[in-house]
Design an enzyme around this catalytic site. Structure first.
Site, PDB file in Angstrom:
ATOM      1  N   GLU A   1     -37.522 -83.706 -23.108  1.00  0.00           N
ATOM      2  CA  GLU A   1     -36.880 -84.524 -22.072  1.00  0.00           C
ATOM      3  C   GLU A   1     -36.351 -85.859 -22.615  1.00  0.00           C
ATOM      4  O   GLU A   1     -36.427 -86.880 -21.945  1.00  0.00           O
ATOM      5  CB  GLU A   1     -37.836 -84.769 -20.899  1.00  0.00           C
ATOM      6  CG  GLU A   1     -38.238 -83.501 -20.154  1.00  0.00           C
ATOM      7  CD  GLU A   1     -39.000 -83.794 -18.864  1.00  0.00           C
ATOM      8  OE1 GLU A   1     -39.364 -84.968 -18.626  1.00  0.00           O
ATOM      9  OE2 GLU A   1     -39.230 -82.852 -18.088  1.00  0.00           O
TER      10      GLU A   1
ATOM     11  N   GLU B   1     -41.116 -75.395 -17.576  1.00  0.00           N
ATOM     12  CA  GLU B   1     -42.250 -75.900 -16.792  1.00  0.00           C
ATOM     13  C   GLU B   1     -41.884 -75.866 -15.317  1.00  0.00           C
ATOM     14  O   GLU B   1     -40.750 -76.152 -14.941  1.00  0.00           O
ATOM     15  CB  GLU B   1     -42.601 -77.356 -17.159  1.00  0.00           C
ATOM     16  CG  GLU B   1     -43.021 -77.589 -18.579  1.00  0.00           C
ATOM     17  CD  GLU B   1     -43.279 -79.064 -18.866  1.00  0.00           C
ATOM     18  OE1 GLU B   1     -43.455 -79.837 -17.899  1.00  0.00           O
ATOM     19  OE2 GLU B   1     -43.288 -79.441 -20.041  1.00  0.00           O
TER      20      GLU B   1
END
Length: 332
Positions: free
Chosen positions: A120, A259
């Site tokens: 990220e 996720e």
């Protein structure tokens, strides 16, 4: 357009459900930010006992990788630490050194299938460092004919517009940093990994976003987008990312959901064990109907060392994992 989903729920402490089902394609994020955690060999043995065949670790942890030696039936995704990106982006020799230290010693008896460059970091200050490292690592594994795919993990923060899904577009910074990565991955037929949590948009606007829509708890269409209707936010988020990629000229890149989940505490009434279990149960039912649900039972109890907030509790919930699940609402 057919896309394949890989679901890997974040886990520091893992609380799994009731009935073991034989599994062939399951994945788990193996987080280590905690105390009272079992030693890696015990964790790996447990994973094998419940049919886990895919594990993602966020950095090349020596103890975990050593525990995985000889377990060739487990595919391992190894992450490059965010703080290592600057040095690796600046030097191919540094990349070779990183690989020699962190991957090379395990090639003969650990089944490393993916290396993820950063977690990220796109869009952001480190985002421009991802592509050079992805390219260098790709060149390295290709030069040695290694069956290891190089990619990165991004979040939905790359979207500037996501509603309705067909309006999905990347932010200017994501277009600058992510689009070149997507085009390179498309050339190599390597998927992009995306963390996708309906909880976060719901928590930002619980008045206008219905909880049932965010937690797969209704079959009624909530969002109509041209010919496509959406009864849950997950599918809408997924398609919004696909639309954003298509607008950048990337149409055939597999998107892997790395996720998902719902916090069980940390943000008042928006994060309760009941809501978390509802999300996970309904998420799994959605894919169980297609025959892809894999369930497991065992509890790991560990107190996380992360700050006490909603993200802190994303692993401390009933969790299910599946891979190879077709997204029912995908852009076609």
């Amino acid at each position: 357009m057919y896309k394949t989903l890989l679901f890997l729920l974040s886990c520091t402490a893992i609380l799994l459900s009731n009935n073991i089902v034989a599994a062939t394609n399951v994945g788990l994020n193996y987080g280590l930010l905690g105390d009272n955690l079992p030693p890696p060999p015990q964790v790996i043995n447990l994973y094998k006992s419940i049919g886990i065949t895919k594990i993602r670790i966020f950095d090349p942890n020596v103890e975990v990788l050593n525990a995985l030696r000889g377990h060739q039936d487990i595919g391992v995704t190894v992450g490059v630490k965010d703080q290592d990106l600057a040095a690796l982006a600046a030097s191919e020799e540094a990349v070779k050194g990183w690989f020699a230290t962190n991957i090379e010693p395990y090639l003969t008896d650990v089944n490393i299938t993916f290396i993820t460059v950063g977690n990220e970091v796109i869009p952001g200050p480190l985002g421009s460092q991802v592509l050079p490292v992805v390219k260098s690592l790709t060149n390295l594994v290709e030069s040695r004919s290694l069956q290891i795919s190089i990619t990165t993990v991004v979040s939905m923060a790359n979207l500037g517009e996501s509603y309705p899904p067909s309006s999905g577009t990347f932010t200017p910074l994501a277009r600058e940093q992510l689009t070149p990565v997507l085009k390179f991955l498309s050339e190599k037929s390597v998927p992009i990994l995306v963390n996708m949590y309906p909880y976060f948009p719901y928590a930002s606007d619980p008045v206008n976003i219905h909880l049932d829509y965010a937690t797969f708890n209704t079959e009624a269409l909530v969002v109509q987008d041209g010919p496509l209707g959406y009864s849950n936010m997950f599918d809408a988020m997924y398609d919004a990312f696909l639309w954003a990629m298509e607008k950048e000229g990337v149409e055939d890149l597999p998107l892997v959901v790395s996720e998902t989940g719902w916090p069980s505490a940390g943000n008042g009434d928006l994060t309760t064990p009941l809501i978390a279990s509802t999300y996970n149960r309904n998420f799994c039912y959605k894919f169980d109907r297609a025959g892809f649900l894999e369930q497991a039972n065992q509890a790991f109890l560990g107190r996380t060392l992360q700050p006490e907030n909603d993200a802190h509790h994303l692993g401390q919930q009933e969790s299910f994992y599946c891979i190879g699940c077709p997204c029912e609402g995908s852009v076609s």
